[in-house]
Design a protein around this motif. Structure first.
Motif, PDB file in Angstrom:
ATOM      1  N   ILE A  32      -3.152  -6.690  -0.818  1.00 13.52           N
ATOM      2  CA  ILE A  32      -3.305  -5.236  -0.895  1.00 13.52           C
ATOM      3  C   ILE A  32      -3.190  -4.767  -2.342  1.00 13.52           C
ATOM      4  O   ILE A  32      -3.988  -3.939  -2.805  1.00 13.52           O
ATOM      5  N   MET A  36      -6.003  -2.699  -4.377  1.00 16.93           N
ATOM      6  CA  MET A  36      -5.724  -1.360  -4.888  1.00 16.93           C
ATOM      7  C   MET A  36      -5.986  -1.283  -6.394  1.00 16.93           C
ATOM      8  O   MET A  36      -6.403  -0.240  -6.913  1.00 16.93           O
ATOM      9  N   THR A  60      -1.517   6.121  -1.513  1.00 13.36           N
ATOM     10  CA  THR A  60      -2.052   5.112  -0.602  1.00 13.36           C
ATOM     11  C   THR A  60      -1.188   3.867  -0.591  1.00 13.36           C
ATOM     12  O   THR A  60      -0.944   3.265   0.469  1.00 13.36           O
ATOM     13  N   THR A  61      -0.700   3.482  -1.753  1.00 15.24           N
ATOM     14  CA  THR A  61       0.161   2.297  -1.845  1.00 15.24           C
ATOM     15  C   THR A  61       1.483   2.523  -1.129  1.00 15.24           C
ATOM     16  O   THR A  61       1.996   1.630  -0.439  1.00 15.24           O
ATOM     17  N   ALA A  64       0.939   2.204   2.501  1.00 15.80           N
ATOM     18  CA  ALA A  64       0.711   0.798   2.853  1.00 15.80           C
ATOM     19  C   ALA A  64       1.994  -0.026   2.841  1.00 15.80           C
ATOM     20  O   ALA A  64       2.034  -1.107   3.432  1.00 15.80           O
ATOM     21  N   CYS A  68       0.796  -1.525   5.813  1.00 15.66           N
ATOM     22  CA  CYS A  68      -0.032  -2.638   5.327  1.00 15.66           C
ATOM     23  C   CYS A  68      -1.511  -2.244   5.397  1.00 15.66           C
ATOM     24  O   CYS A  68      -1.868  -1.196   4.901  1.00 15.66           O
ATOM     25  N   ASP A  69      -2.370  -3.050   6.055  1.00 19.42           N
ATOM     26  CA  ASP A  69      -3.797  -2.749   6.062  1.00 19.42           C
ATOM     27  C   ASP A  69      -4.226  -1.873   7.234  1.00 19.42           C
ATOM     28  O   ASP A  69      -5.422  -1.792   7.547  1.00 19.42           O
ATOM     29  N   ASP A  71      -5.039   1.022   7.250  1.00 16.57           N
ATOM     30  CA  ASP A  71      -5.368   2.058   6.278  1.00 16.57           C
ATOM     31  C   ASP A  71      -6.414   3.014   6.827  1.00 16.57           C
ATOM     32  O   ASP A  71      -6.840   2.923   7.991  1.00 16.57           O
ATOM     33  N   ALA A  72      -6.856   3.945   5.991  1.00 13.10           N
ATOM     34  CA  ALA A  72      -7.801   4.973   6.439  1.00 13.10           C
ATOM     35  C   ALA A  72      -9.093   4.349   6.947  1.00 13.10           C
ATOM     36  O   ALA A  72      -9.653   4.795   7.956  1.00 13.10           O
ATOM     37  N   LEU A  89      -1.074   7.886   8.333  1.00 11.35           N
ATOM     38  CA  LEU A  89      -0.781   7.551   6.938  1.00 11.35           C
ATOM     39  C   LEU A  89       0.424   8.334   6.426  1.00 11.35           C
ATOM     40  O   LEU A  89       1.284   7.779   5.724  1.00 11.35           O
ATOM     41  N   LEU A 112      -2.813  12.459   1.145  1.00  8.30           N
ATOM     42  CA  LEU A 112      -3.120  11.719   2.366  1.00  8.30           C
ATOM     43  C   LEU A 112      -3.761  12.595   3.429  1.00  8.30           C
ATOM     44  O   LEU A 112      -4.023  12.132   4.538  1.00  8.30           O
TER      45      LEU A 112
END
Length: 301
Positions: A32, A36, A60-61, A64, A68-69, A71-72, A89, A112
């Protein structure tokens, strides 16, 4: 502020976030943190301001760190609406950011919410090179190196330092965009220069500075104005801690280097009793009693 004790409340967040260097998922190349790093540079070459990229990538980090993944992109592909994905998120973000500076936390949290994405530009070749360049490990002149596998790469290190720096920027009263950009660019020389660590640098002696200047110049040549100018100004804070931005960067860099090694030591010292009792490896559920009986009957562990 430079004489104040560094913010210990952020320690646990930084420890947890450091693991994003080691989190991978099927169908996605690299960790990740590595991805990023590439995403950040794509946004920067696409024309986004360093501050916007700093806030977007940091938010975003942080999400995560727990998700983790998830994500959006994944949540949208799985059928969630923009609003529902954003809520997930934000929940991940809220789970780890209670000790951030409140004003910074609000600014990051707002990133977010659903909004038009930035247009990424071409990713410079130094990004892939830094992702392929391993870090040296623990080195000291006159001693054999301590190399802990798997090594992190320079893209992962730069990304985590950049995000740590943004998180630390209110404490040092530093500009987060400058700290972020300086951290993202502070190992430009290692895109071409193999990392032999402190030992190698000492053995190069007077050749170190000129070699670093040449190899840094190769990376800088891939950037067009005005981004190149922004990077040059941000990198000016790297040599010392004379500025607020320099202090935030060096604090982040130092913490990341030590936590990277601490992660290896923590894994090596973890006991099975702790994993079973504190982390509940065999966790509560309809078959928990059966699982416990099997382990007991087979004398495991």
């Amino acid at each position: 502020m430079s004489d104040a004790a560094a913010p210990a409340a952020l320690r646990e967040l930084f420890v947890e976030m450091n693991d994003l260097k080691r989190v991978r998922s099927a169908g996605r190349d690299g960790s990740i943190a590595e991805r990023m790093f590439a995403q950040g540079w794509g946004l920067l070459t696409g024309g986004a301001s360093p501050e916007d990229v700093a806030l977007d990538i940091t938010a975003t980090t942080l999400a995560a760190t727990r998700l983790c993944d998830l994500d959006a992109a994944f949540l949208a592909a799985a059928g969630l609406s923009d609003a529902a994905a954003s809520a997930v998120l934000v929940a991940g973000f809220d789970a780890v950011t209670g000790d951030l500076d409140p004003d910074l936390r609000d600014r990051l949290r707002a990133r977010l919410t659903p909004r038009p994405p930035g247009r990424p530009g071409p990713v410079p070749s130094f990004v892939a090179a830094l992702a392929k360049q391993p870090r040296a490990g623990v080195t000291c002149p006159g001693r054999a190196r301590i190399l802990l596998e798997p090594p992190e790469n320079h893209a992962e290190h730069c990304l985590i330092v950049a995000v740590y720096g943004v998180c630390l920027s209110p404490f040092y009263r530093a500009d987060p965009g400058t700290v972020f950009l300086a951290a993202m660019a502070h190992h430009f020389h290692n895109a071409a220069m193999p990392d032999a660590g402190f030992t190698g640098e000492m053995l190069l002696g007077d050749h170190l500075g000129p070699i670093m200047a040449v190899t840094t110049g190769w990376a800088m040549s891939e950037l067009d104005a005005p981004l190149r100018d922004h990077v040059e100004r941000a990198r000016a804070v790297l040599p010392d801690d004379a500025t607020a931005e320099g202090r935030a960067f060096h604090a982040a860099d130092c913490v990341d280097r030590v936590l990277q090694i601490a992660q290896h030591l923590r894994g090596a010292s973890t006991t099975m009793a702790a994993v079973l009792d504190e982390w509940e490896l065999v966790h509560a559920g309809p078959v928990k009693g059966f699982h416990d009986r099997v382990l007991r009957d087979m004398r495991i562990p």
